[in-house]
Design a protein around this motif. Structure first.
Motif, PDB file in Angstrom:
ATOM      1  N   THR A  29     -14.111  17.359 -15.139  1.00 55.11           N
ATOM      2  CA  THR A  29     -14.934  18.566 -15.229  1.00 55.11           C
ATOM      3  C   THR A  29     -15.244  18.890 -16.677  1.00 55.11           C
ATOM      4  O   THR A  29     -14.585  18.399 -17.609  1.00 55.11           O
ATOM      5  CB  THR A  29     -14.210  19.774 -14.618  1.00 55.11           C
ATOM      6  OG1 THR A  29     -13.001  20.004 -15.339  1.00 55.11           O
ATOM      7  CG2 THR A  29     -13.897  19.557 -13.160  1.00 55.11           C
ATOM      8  N   TYR A  30     -16.258  19.713 -16.855  1.00 54.09           N
ATOM      9  CA  TYR A  30     -16.487  20.259 -18.190  1.00 54.09           C
ATOM     10  C   TYR A  30     -16.996  21.677 -18.051  1.00 54.09           C
ATOM     11  O   TYR A  30     -17.778  21.970 -17.149  1.00 54.09           O
ATOM     12  CB  TYR A  30     -17.463  19.393 -18.986  1.00 54.09           C
ATOM     13  CG  TYR A  30     -18.870  19.403 -18.464  1.00 54.09           C
ATOM     14  CD1 TYR A  30     -19.833  20.264 -18.990  1.00 54.09           C
ATOM     15  CD2 TYR A  30     -19.245  18.535 -17.435  1.00 54.09           C
ATOM     16  CE1 TYR A  30     -21.134  20.260 -18.517  1.00 54.09           C
ATOM     17  CE2 TYR A  30     -20.542  18.530 -16.970  1.00 54.09           C
ATOM     18  CZ  TYR A  30     -21.492  19.390 -17.515  1.00 54.09           C
ATOM     19  OH  TYR A  30     -22.775  19.387 -17.045  1.00 54.09           O
TER      20      TYR A  30
ATOM     21  N   TRP B  39      -0.534  24.726 -23.517  1.00 48.97           N
ATOM     22  CA  TRP B  39       0.211  23.570 -23.005  1.00 48.97           C
ATOM     23  C   TRP B  39      -0.643  22.863 -21.951  1.00 48.97           C
ATOM     24  O   TRP B  39      -1.317  23.512 -21.149  1.00 48.97           O
ATOM     25  CB  TRP B  39       1.544  24.030 -22.434  1.00 48.97           C
ATOM     26  CG  TRP B  39       2.441  22.895 -22.039  1.00 48.97           C
ATOM     27  CD1 TRP B  39       2.669  22.434 -20.789  1.00 48.97           C
ATOM     28  CD2 TRP B  39       3.214  22.089 -22.921  1.00 48.97           C
ATOM     29  NE1 TRP B  39       3.538  21.365 -20.804  1.00 48.97           N
ATOM     30  CE2 TRP B  39       3.897  21.138 -22.121  1.00 48.97           C
ATOM     31  CE3 TRP B  39       3.395  22.082 -24.309  1.00 48.97           C
ATOM     32  CZ2 TRP B  39       4.748  20.176 -22.661  1.00 48.97           C
ATOM     33  CZ3 TRP B  39       4.249  21.127 -24.831  1.00 48.97           C
ATOM     34  CH2 TRP B  39       4.917  20.181 -24.016  1.00 48.97           C
ATOM     35  N   TYR B  40      -0.579  21.554 -21.964  1.00 48.91           N
ATOM     36  CA  TYR B  40      -1.504  20.791 -21.115  1.00 48.91           C
ATOM     37  C   TYR B  40      -1.271  21.047 -19.625  1.00 48.91           C
ATOM     38  O   TYR B  40      -2.174  20.905 -18.801  1.00 48.91           O
ATOM     39  CB  TYR B  40      -1.392  19.297 -21.436  1.00 48.91           C
ATOM     40  CG  TYR B  40      -0.226  18.579 -20.779  1.00 48.91           C
ATOM     41  CD1 TYR B  40      -0.403  17.859 -19.591  1.00 48.91           C
ATOM     42  CD2 TYR B  40       1.056  18.604 -21.340  1.00 48.91           C
ATOM     43  CE1 TYR B  40       0.658  17.192 -18.996  1.00 48.91           C
ATOM     44  CE2 TYR B  40       2.112  17.951 -20.761  1.00 48.91           C
ATOM     45  CZ  TYR B  40       1.922  17.238 -19.572  1.00 48.91           C
ATOM     46  OH  TYR B  40       2.967  16.581 -18.962  1.00 48.91           O
ATOM     47  N   GLU B  41      -0.046  21.439 -19.230  1.00 54.20           N
ATOM     48  CA  GLU B  41       0.248  21.682 -17.819  1.00 54.20           C
ATOM     49  C   GLU B  41      -0.135  23.084 -17.361  1.00 54.20           C
ATOM     50  O   GLU B  41      -0.047  23.390 -16.170  1.00 54.20           O
ATOM     51  CB  GLU B  41       1.741  21.455 -17.556  1.00 54.20           C
ATOM     52  CG  GLU B  41       2.184  20.022 -17.745  1.00 54.20           C
ATOM     53  CD  GLU B  41       3.668  19.850 -17.528  1.00 54.20           C
ATOM     54  OE1 GLU B  41       4.046  19.324 -16.460  1.00 54.20           O
ATOM     55  OE2 GLU B  41       4.459  20.275 -18.413  1.00 54.20           O
TER      56      GLU B  41
ATOM     57  N   ASN C 124      -5.200  27.877 -18.501  1.00 50.12           N
ATOM     58  CA  ASN C 124      -5.971  27.870 -19.751  1.00 50.12           C
ATOM     59  C   ASN C 124      -7.296  27.131 -19.601  1.00 50.12           C
ATOM     60  O   ASN C 124      -8.154  27.167 -20.474  1.00 50.12           O
ATOM     61  CB  ASN C 124      -5.159  27.273 -20.906  1.00 50.12           C
ATOM     62  CG  ASN C 124      -4.717  25.839 -20.643  1.00 50.12           C
ATOM     63  OD1 ASN C 124      -5.377  25.084 -19.915  1.00 50.12           O
ATOM     64  ND2 ASN C 124      -3.594  25.453 -21.230  1.00 50.12           N
ATOM     65  N   GLY C 125      -7.466  26.420 -18.499  1.00 48.07           N
ATOM     66  CA  GLY C 125      -8.727  25.753 -18.208  1.00 48.07           C
ATOM     67  C   GLY C 125      -8.990  24.499 -18.981  1.00 48.07           C
ATOM     68  O   GLY C 125     -10.100  23.946 -18.925  1.00 48.07           O
ATOM     69  N   LEU C 126      -8.004  24.023 -19.694  1.00 47.35           N
ATOM     70  CA  LEU C 126      -8.240  22.837 -20.514  1.00 47.35           C
ATOM     71  C   LEU C 126      -8.382  21.579 -19.652  1.00 47.35           C
ATOM     72  O   LEU C 126      -9.202  20.702 -19.938  1.00 47.35           O
ATOM     73  CB  LEU C 126      -7.090  22.652 -21.521  1.00 47.35           C
ATOM     74  CG  LEU C 126      -7.012  23.682 -22.648  1.00 47.35           C
ATOM     75  CD1 LEU C 126      -5.774  23.415 -23.503  1.00 47.35           C
ATOM     76  CD2 LEU C 126      -8.256  23.634 -23.519  1.00 47.35           C
ATOM     77  N   PHE C 127      -7.548  21.477 -18.641  1.00 49.06           N
ATOM     78  CA  PHE C 127      -7.558  20.282 -17.808  1.00 49.06           C
ATOM     79  C   PHE C 127      -7.536  20.677 -16.331  1.00 49.06           C
ATOM     80  O   PHE C 127      -6.971  21.705 -15.950  1.00 49.06           O
ATOM     81  CB  PHE C 127      -6.334  19.396 -18.108  1.00 49.06           C
ATOM     82  CG  PHE C 127      -6.250  18.946 -19.536  1.00 49.06           C
ATOM     83  CD1 PHE C 127      -7.032  17.881 -19.977  1.00 49.06           C
ATOM     84  CD2 PHE C 127      -5.398  19.581 -20.425  1.00 49.06           C
ATOM     85  CE1 PHE C 127      -6.942  17.468 -21.296  1.00 49.06           C
ATOM     86  CE2 PHE C 127      -5.312  19.173 -21.742  1.00 49.06           C
ATOM     87  CZ  PHE C 127      -6.092  18.110 -22.196  1.00 49.06           C
TER      88      PHE C 127
ATOM     89  N   VAL D 142      -5.538  14.111 -27.306  1.00 45.38           N
ATOM     90  CA  VAL D 142      -4.449  13.600 -28.148  1.00 45.38           C
ATOM     91  C   VAL D 142      -3.274  14.568 -28.095  1.00 45.38           C
ATOM     92  O   VAL D 142      -2.115  14.164 -27.939  1.00 45.38           O
ATOM     93  CB  VAL D 142      -4.931  13.409 -29.596  1.00 45.38           C
ATOM     94  CG1 VAL D 142      -3.742  13.136 -30.525  1.00 45.38           C
ATOM     95  CG2 VAL D 142      -5.922  12.259 -29.679  1.00 45.38           C
ATOM     96  N   ILE D 143      -3.568  15.848 -28.240  1.00 46.71           N
ATOM     97  CA  ILE D 143      -2.500  16.863 -28.204  1.00 46.71           C
ATOM     98  C   ILE D 143      -1.785  16.823 -26.861  1.00 46.71           C
ATOM     99  O   ILE D 143      -0.543  16.865 -26.791  1.00 46.71           O
ATOM    100  CB  ILE D 143      -3.083  18.254 -28.479  1.00 46.71           C
ATOM    101  CG1 ILE D 143      -3.605  18.354 -29.918  1.00 46.71           C
ATOM    102  CG2 ILE D 143      -2.050  19.335 -28.220  1.00 46.71           C
ATOM    103  CD1 ILE D 143      -4.358  19.636 -30.222  1.00 46.71           C
ATOM    104  N   ALA D 144      -2.535  16.731 -25.787  1.00 43.56           N
ATOM    105  CA  ALA D 144      -1.939  16.750 -24.449  1.00 43.56           C
ATOM    106  C   ALA D 144      -1.035  15.548 -24.239  1.00 43.56           C
ATOM    107  O   ALA D 144       0.086  15.676 -23.714  1.00 43.56           O
ATOM    108  CB  ALA D 144      -3.043  16.794 -23.405  1.00 43.56           C
TER     109      ALA D 144
END
Length: 1656
Positions: free
Chosen positions: A71-72, A611-613, A617-620, A348-350
């Protein structure tokens, strides 16, 4: 290794800029904050559980990770600096925020003093508990990759290594006899350590807010390791290109065009640090010198280049970013560079977060301590790194650090691997011996070398290879060090340090760092984490101490127990790091460290909104989170290298399954030694030192020598310029002399020029030697004034000494009974020509001559110089006085004479010239001739001892009749006992000739007739001796005091003796009363004149006796005044001093007040800065380094700023002139502006010298300090980390230093050329250098703008005076540019030029004021001050200018009436003024006394004319009487003033002005020479009402005025006056005498005498 070894890398400059940008990281922008979206795809592997279970491989066969972007949408990316990660607490976890305290602080004072004051020495504990041999592998086969991956994890979340600023040293004492650091047993050595930087805003001030150290990076796993903690830093790493295939990438060295770098991600390296990012750059201990940071690769972690192993992971993440960026850019060709970069950064951060928490941390802690299952983000969780984590727990990794690391190749087809040895490139110091592993201790800050070794063409005969790949393979195959208490020597004793201590003990530093941070003891920490106490050391870890698993355990326990017993050491006094490390087991960290580490990482995860999990936060998406969970470090390695499944085990953190297991466990014995040990050499001291002053000594010495020489050079230039001017003037005089010589030669005399040698101290003088006419050799000065006459009538032969060696330019004429004439010439030919002329002349006058050639040394020893002769004459006169006057003092003086001295005196004879000189008269004077002939009884042409003594006795003991007879006999030429009328006239003329006075014949006849009539011989042509006595009449008694005054003698001692003689011969009171004429009360004018006369008579005469104090006068003995009051004066010397002091305070109270105020303000300004740097900044770095030197220099700097600013006020001439006319003159002594200017200038010079001397010392201290310490102190001065700022850097390469040097030079020039000597001889140079002040102020502003020590505040002092001065200057400039025509010029005697020029419009002035003028013909920028001699009512302005220097001489030539061209007129002048001075206030005093000497009469010329004008107009002003005293050598000297005085007398109808003229021909009044002049003057004044000598009504006196006596009688004449104004202008001796007289009068009760004076 995770502790900064005392290195204070430069403050991240770009971070300052970027912090503002990143503070708003929550904002959403089109490019930065938009995520990408792709079609959803299935995961490449089964989802990995959040609990960290081992995943299935993400790919096989070496293929890179493939990510399906699902998604984006617009999302908020994590910021760089951590701000607003937590919206409720936006400052939690941010960069540069305080560490978190999980344990109570244990500072000694509860605030900031380090803890551990009762604990053992850190170095001792390191040796006791952590020493041992390496080479024992990990129980769990943890790989070296796990160890160094742990270091990069720490670098991601923690950086509290930068020392505080100002520096606080917390050095570690090295025990005496330490085998590595003190092998010679000297003792007193220390391991340098700086305390950590802390939050100075609110902590460290009280126990409520103890010191809190700062974490300079974010506490989150947010990519700071890869990108830095600021946007600016990240941008500096990026390629920033929109080209296809380059979007979103980090720059590589291939992009820089570096040879050997490859473009492909697998094999690429980051760009080199060519832009100078402030990467940490301590000196590599292997090489022990600083290297440029440009050799490093640009990474997000400033410390990422510390060692080759840490750098490997830095390059890994660099490649991983570019791998992802290429993938994203390929799938999204329309996205911008910024968008691609941010999306790659997010991934990269995730992946890094996932690998750290779920892959690495379980293996690091042990599987039984996995992180708890993620339950989502909590804003209540503080992610901050704790002190105990930073200073103790996370340092547990040190125990598993190996002494070196293997490098290997990928698995070959035969299933084996190649293990790479070091080469000359990586081991340049091993002399050709190379080893398997890269040694840890020698790779510090040489991290790039093992990687560059693989670059194509870097090393000869070496095939290129990928350094990252080989390190990753080696690290994964190598078992790290065992989990125990032993620390490898690479850390414990061989970790890097500063230049002055190249190898340090990191374990001792760990202990000391915990104490620095105020950590409590071990048991306190356990209790706080819910763990039971350990009462004994044996209870800490039975597993370690029982010997089952660790062989040295029992011995270790025994050593600890023994030490504890001996030193009262218990577990309650054990540092957390020491006892926490002893808890280590085969599983990993012990209970305490495990709990601390697990708690820290869980809080970092749970408190991170990005945090990636965290699905909120909607990042992933969930699918993307699953993909991230499936990515392992092995997947990433395969994506960025050519490593395949066959080359490395799936879990690189555990070495067990490595396809190429290590050949052997590396030990320190298997590797190259740590420097300073070498393969073939072992040293005692395991560290190297460094002297930071190295390289500064030469520049330091040369700089200050140059500055000192510059001052000397300025003085030399000044002297040279002065002498050059004197030479040029002498040359001009020589030309004039030659012209004069040519004219003089016409009378038959021969004249030649030479230089006469006078004596060693006296030196030489230019003379003219005139041979003839007659039997005389005359010596004249440059101007033709007679200096000496050698009478040859008394000599039969002269000896001519001729120099026969050296320059052959000297000769001497030896004159018996006199001193020799020693002459020097420019050339030998000139000498020979003069010698021939002398010989011819002597032959012509029939005097024998004998030439004697001799060496120069013999010649100089044979001659008698004038100085030698003077010494002989001094002895002569001393004995004369001793014999004639029976003086005890004189007898004491001669008691030291030996027989030779006595013989010299008895045989000494005076020449006519010496006799005349002793009388201060000309040798050719008729009086001298008559007296000499009278005394020279034997007619020898010399006066011997007995002859001179006889005449002196007459003056010492003779009565008036005897002295009158002596005078009669002098002029009784034919000796018939009678004096004719003509002889009497000759007598009087000789007296007048002594004072260069001429009298008209009619006046002379009138005077003679009057005097002879008084003597009763009016009708006689001759008079007898009795008739002569009768003529003297009432004045005969004056001869009682007459003495043959020896005023021309060489010493003050003789003068004082003469004064004592004079005082001893005054009349007795009775005689004085009988012989005194009592006058009737005259009118005001006559009384005023006679006041002067009485004053000039002296106190003793008036009182009829001698008195040391001021006695009451007897009315009737002096001038009879009806209103005279009998005054009583104290004779108590203490009261006289007190009265003098009281009157001084009264008269100068304004001056004292303002000077005191200025002094107090100056002291206060100095003291404020001195106090600030002594007390308030006592612990500041610069204060600690320079001591009280910085106190002195900063105080002096403020004093300078104040003085150099306020001095401008004294230069505001127009303002001062205007203000002194207002009521403010009652409160401010404006007339003392120049004096105050000088005082302020001397204050400024004093502070300047103090400042410079202080900085000379400070600069030495600064030049001995480490570069990083100086970066802390002088934050505005950038230098590369490889540069050691030497003294010459601070002095010449900084704004403050260079301007300081220039200021020193400017001040030196200004003050040297401001001396009286310079103003006298090179006024133009003085004026030019003094006008350098604009440059001085510009440099001062620049000097402070450098912010070297403090913020500039010069403008606080400067702005006010500068604005006032600028406005004042504009007024002057507006006047200066107006050309004014000269209407009249006159050349007067005594080289005085009168200029009269048109009065400018609106030019208002007062009499006594002055102007500055410049001539268009002599340069319109060179102004000189002169007093106006015109009065305010006149239509023109006039100046009387005496020619005494180059400018005034040229002025006289330019303005020459004889050369004026009528068509063009005189050159115009520029006028600046008028300016006020004290003389213009004459009218404010009831009685004003004006005293003018020499050309100093000019201000009074205007005042006198102004007085008469105002008086004639009936103007009302306070002044009722004015006394003008004109002191001059002769009335001819300034005849123009005589005309002014005559005009004043004619117009002064109100008798306002009384004028008295003093002709200062003689030293003392009552001598034989002047007695007759007084008699003549009184006679002529009586019969004509005018002076015989000047033709004025003014009375003429002969001698110097006795100001004190005059002021004394002035009080009698004006008893109603309380304050007298005394105004003097002239040479300093005269004004000083007047000032001294005023001070003497002010010692007594009565009127005050206020003195205003000016010198020229």
């Amino acid at each position: 290794m995770w502790e900064s070894a005392g290195v204070a890398y430069a403050a991240i400059l770009l971070a300052v800029v970027a912090s503002v940008v990143d503070a708003q990281a929550t904002t959403t922008t089109t490019d930065v904050n938009v995520t990408m979206a792709t079609t959803t795809s299935t995961s490449q592997s089964a989802a990995r559980s959040a609990a960290g279970t081992s995943p299935a491989p993400s790919n096989t066969g070496g293929a890179g990770v493939q990510i399906n972007f699902e998604t984006y949408k617009e999302v908020e990316y994590a910021g760089y600096d951590g701000w607003y990660n937590n919206r409720a607490h936006p400052e939690w976890g941010i960069a540069d925020s305080p560490l978190t305290r999980r344990l109570p602080s244990h500072y000694q004072d509860g605030t900031y003093e380090p803890s551990g004051w009762d604990r053992p020495n850190p170095r001792t504990l390191s040796e006791l508990t952590m020493k041992g041999m390496t080479g024992m592998g990990s129980f769990r086969n943890r790989s070296a990759l796990l160890t160094f991956f742990g270091q990069q994890v720490v670098e991601e979340i923690l950086d509290a290594q930068r020392p505080g600023c100002p520096r606080e040293y917390f050095n570690i004492q090295i025990p005496k006899g330490d085998l590595e650091y003190d092998p010679d047993g000297r003792g007193g050595r220390e391991i340098p350590l700086l305390r950590s930087r802390y939050d100075m805003s609110i902590t460290g001030f009280s126990p409520n807010f103890p010191r809190q150290q700062l974490n300079e990076i974010t506490a989150f796993l947010d990519g700071g390791l890869m990108y830095g903690v600021t946007k600016a830093w990240a941008d500096a790493l990026r390629l920033l290109s929109s080209e296809s295939g380059k979007r979103g990438r980090l720059a590589s060295c291939f992009d820089q065009g570096v040879a050997g770098c490859v473009e492909d991600v697998a094999g690429s390296y980051p760009a080199y640090n060519t832009i100078g990012l402030p990467m940490a750059n301590p000196p590599p201990p292997r090489d022990h010198y600083l290297k440029p940071s440009q050799r490093f690769f640009k990474l997000g972690n400033p410390r990422g280049n510390e060692n080759a192993f840490l750098l490997t992971f830095g390059v890994l993440w660099f490649r991983w970013h570019n791998y992802l960026a290429d993938m994203i850019a390929t799938k999204q060709p329309d996205w911008s560079d910024e968008r691609v970069f941010n999306e790659a950064r997010k991934w990269v951060i995730a992946t890094h977060q996932k690998i750290v928490l779920y892959d690495w941390l379980p293996d690091f802690l042990g599987e039984n301590r996995k992180p708890e299952v993620y339950k989502g983000y909590s804003s209540a969780v503080h992610p901050g790194v704790t002190h105990v984590f930073q200073s103790a727990a996370m340092r547990w990794g040190h125990t598993i650090v190996p002494p070196g690391v293997y490098r290997r190749s990928r698995v070959k087809t035969d299933g084996t691997c190649d293990w790479r040895n070091t080469t000359i490139f990586t081991s340049p110091h091993t002399k050709g011996q190379y080893f398997h592993g890269v040694r840890t201790c020698n790779s510090y800050w040489n991290s790039v070398d093992p990687h560059e070794e693989g670059f194509d063409g870097k090393v000869d005969n070496l095939a290129p290879f990928d350094g990252v790949e080989e390190f990753l393979l080696g690290l994964s195959s190598q078992v790290t060090e065992r989990e125990d208490n032993i620390i490898t020597e690479d850390l414990r004793g061989r970790v890097f340090g500063p230049l002055e201590f190249s190898r340090r003990d990191l374990m001792a530093i760990n202990i000391q760092r915990g104490r620095d941070h105020g950590l409590p003891d071990y048991n306190t920490a356990r209790v706080e984490y819910g763990l039971p106490r350990r009462e004994t050391f044996a209870d800490i870890n039975p597993w370690l101490f029982n010997g089952t698993y660790v062989a040295h355990g029992p011995e270790l326990l025994q050593n600890i127990t023994d030490f504890a017993a001996a030193n009262n050491w218990t577990t309650d006094k054990c540092d957390i790091w020491v006892c926490g490390l002893l808890e280590t087991t085969e599983a990993g960290p012990g209970e305490l460290f495990g709990a601390v580490i697990k708690d820290q990482f869980e809080r970092i995860r749970d408190g991170d909104r990005f945090w990636y999990e965290n699905e909120k936060n909607g990042l992933f998406t969930k699918g993307e989170i699953e993909q991230i969970n499936n990515i392992t470090l092995f997947d990433i390695i395969k994506s960025i290298t050519k490593i395949t499944d066959d080359d490395m085990q799936q879990n690189p953190f555990i070495a067990t399954d490595s396809p190429c297991f290590q050949p052997k466990q590396l030990s320190q014995l298997d590797m190259e030694p740590c420097t300073p040990d070498y393969v073939d050499k072992t040293v005692d001291f395991k560290r190297e030192t460094f002297d930071y002053f190295t390289g500064s000594a030469a520049s330091y010495i040369l700089t200050f020598m140059a500055l000192a020489l510059f001052i000397i050079g300025c003085i030399a230039v000044l002297i040279y310029m002065a002498r050059d001017r004197q030479k040029r003037e002498a040359a001009e005089r020589n030309r004039h002399r030659k012209a004069t010589t040519a004219k003089s030669s016409k009378d038959g005399a021969t004249i030649f020029l030479a230089t006469e040698y006078v004596g060693k101290k006296e030196g030489e003088r230019s003379v003219q030697v005139k041979l003839g006419t007659g039997k005389q050799i005359k010596v004249l000065n440059d101007r033709g004034k007679l200096l000496r006459t050698i009478d040859l009538r008394n000599h039969n032969q002269l000896v001519l000494y001729v120099e026969a060696d050296q320059h052959r330019t000297r000769m001497a004429i030896h004159v018996p009974k006199e001193y020799d004439l020693i002459l020097n010439f420019d050339y030998t030919a000139d000498r020979d020509n003069a010698l021939m002329q002398v010989e011819d002349f002597l032959g012509a006058v029939e005097v024998g001559r004998r030439r004697q050639e001799m060496k120069s040394k013999d010649l100089m020893s044979s001659i008698v110089t004038k100085a030698d002769r003077q010494k002989q004459l001094e002895k002569f006169f001393r004995i004369i006085f001793a014999q004639a006057f029976k003086e005890e003092k004189a007898r004491e003086d001669i008691s030291a004479f030996n027989s030779k001295d006595a013989k010299d005196v008895l045989t000494c004879e005076l020449t006519r010239a010496e006799f005349a000189e002793s009388l201060s008269m000309k040798p050719e004077s008729l009086f001298v001739e008559q007296m000499f002939n009278l005394v020279d009884k034997d007619g020898s042409g010399y006066i011997n001892f007995r002859e001179f003594l006889d005449v002196i006795i007459i003056f010492a003991k003779g009565n008036p009749d005897e002295k009158a007879k002596l005078m009669f006999d002098m002029y009784d030429v034919d000796g018939d006992g009678k004096l004719s009328r003509d002889e009497f006239k000759t007598m009087l003329k000789s007296m007048m000739d002594m004072v260069n006075t001429e009298v008209e014949q009619s006046q002379m006849d009138m005077l003679v007739d009057s005097m002879m009539e008084q003597g009763g011989v009016k009708d006689r042509e001759q008079m007898t001796q009795q008739d002569f006595i009768n003529i003297l009449g009432e004045h005969k008694q004056a001869l009682s005091n007459a003495a043959l005054n020896l005023g021309g003698l060489p010493t003050e001692k003789l003068k004082s003796q003469a004064r004592r003689v004079s005082e001893a011969n005054v009349l007795s009171p009775g005689d004085a009363a009988r012989n005194q004429t009592v006058l009737k009360r005259d009118n005001t004018a006559l009384r005023a004149r006679k006041t002067i006369i009485r004053a000039y008579q002296g106190t003793d005469e008036r009182n009829g006796g001698v008195s040391k104090d001021r006695p009451s006068r007897k009315i009737g003995e002096g001038l009879k005044v009806d209103t005279i009051k009998v005054k009583k004066y104290t004779t108590n010397p203490v009261m006289k001093k007190f009265n003098g002091f009281k009157r001084y305070i009264q008269n100068y109270r304004l001056h004292i007040f303002w000077l005191t105020l200025y002094t107090l303000v100056t002291i206060g300004i100095f003291a404020e800065r001195a106090y600030y740097y002594s007390v308030e900044r006592e612990h500041a770095g610069l204060r600690r380094i320079a001591g009280y030197g910085v106190t002195v220099t900063r105080g002096a700097a403020s004093g300078m700023m104040w003085a150099y600013s306020i001095i401008l006020v004294t230069m505001c001439r127009n303002t001062i002139t205007h203000m002194r006319e207002t009521f403010l003159h009652l409160y401010i002594p404006f007339d003392s502006a120049i004096a105050l200017h000088k005082i302020i200038a001397m204050t400024a010079l004093f502070f300047t010298v103090m400042h410079c001397v202080g900085h000379a010392i400070n600069f030495y201290h600064i030049a001995t300090q480490p570069a990083n310490d100086l970066t802390c102190l002088f934050r505005n001065y950038f230098h590369y980390s490889n540069e050691l700022p030497k003294f010459h850097y601070w002095c010449f390469a900084t704004t403050t230093g260079m301007t300081g040097v220039l200021l020193f030079l400017i001040v030196a020039v200004m003050f040297v050329f401001a001396t009286q000597y310079a103003r006298r001889y090179v006024f133009k140079a003085f004026w030019f250098t003094h006008n350098l002040y604009p440059i001085l102020y510009i440099l001062t502003v620049l000097h402070g703008s450098g912010n070297l020590v403090q913020e500039p505040f010069f403008y606080y002092f400067f702005l006010g005076p500068a604005i006032l001065f600028t406005l004042d200057k504009l007024v002057s400039i507006s006047r200066k540019k107006v050309e004014i025509p000269v209407v009249k010029v006159e050349h007067l005697p005594s080289n005085v030029t009168t200029l009269k020029f048109k009065r400018p419009t609106n030019f208002d002035y007062k009499s006594g004021q002055w102007v500055r003028i410049a001539s268009a013909a002599l340069g319109d920028n060179e102004y000189h001050p002169f007093t106006l001699t015109s009065a305010p009512h006149e239509d023109t302005l006039s100046l009387h200018i005496r020619s005494v220097g180059p400018w005034t001489n040229n002025l006289r030539k330019v303005y020459d009436p004889t050369k004026m061209q009528p068509d063009f007129g005189y050159p115009k002048v520029f006028v600046d003024g008028p300016y006020g001075e004290g003389h213009q206030d004459w009218y404010k005093y009831p009685v004003a006394v004006l005293i003018g000497g020499g050309i100093g009469v000019t201000p009074f010329a205007a005042i006198l004319k102004d007085i008469v004008q105002k008086s004639a107009q009936g103007a009302k002003f306070n002044c009722k009487k004015v006394y003008f005293l004109w002191v001059t050598r002769t009335q001819k000297q300034f005849e123009w003033l005589t005309d002014i005085i005559r005009e004043v007398e004619e117009k002064d109808k109100n008798d306002l002005v009384s004028v008295h003229i003093f002709i200062t021909q003689f030293y003392q009044k009552f001598d034989l020479r002047t007695t007759m002049l007084y008699i003549c003057e009184r006679h002529f004044q009586r019969i004509s009402g005018r002076s015989l000598f000047t033709g004025l009504n003014s009375i003429t006196h002969f001698g110097r005025p006795n100001f004190e006596s005059f002021f004394d009688t002035l009080q009698d004449e004006h008893p109603e006056v309380n304050t007298f104004g005394v105004f003097s202008c002239g040479p300093p001796p005269m004004t000083y005498t007047a000032d001294k007289a005023c001070a003497a009068m002010n010692k007594f009760d009565g009127a005050s005498f206020i003195h205003h004076f000016e010198n020229f």
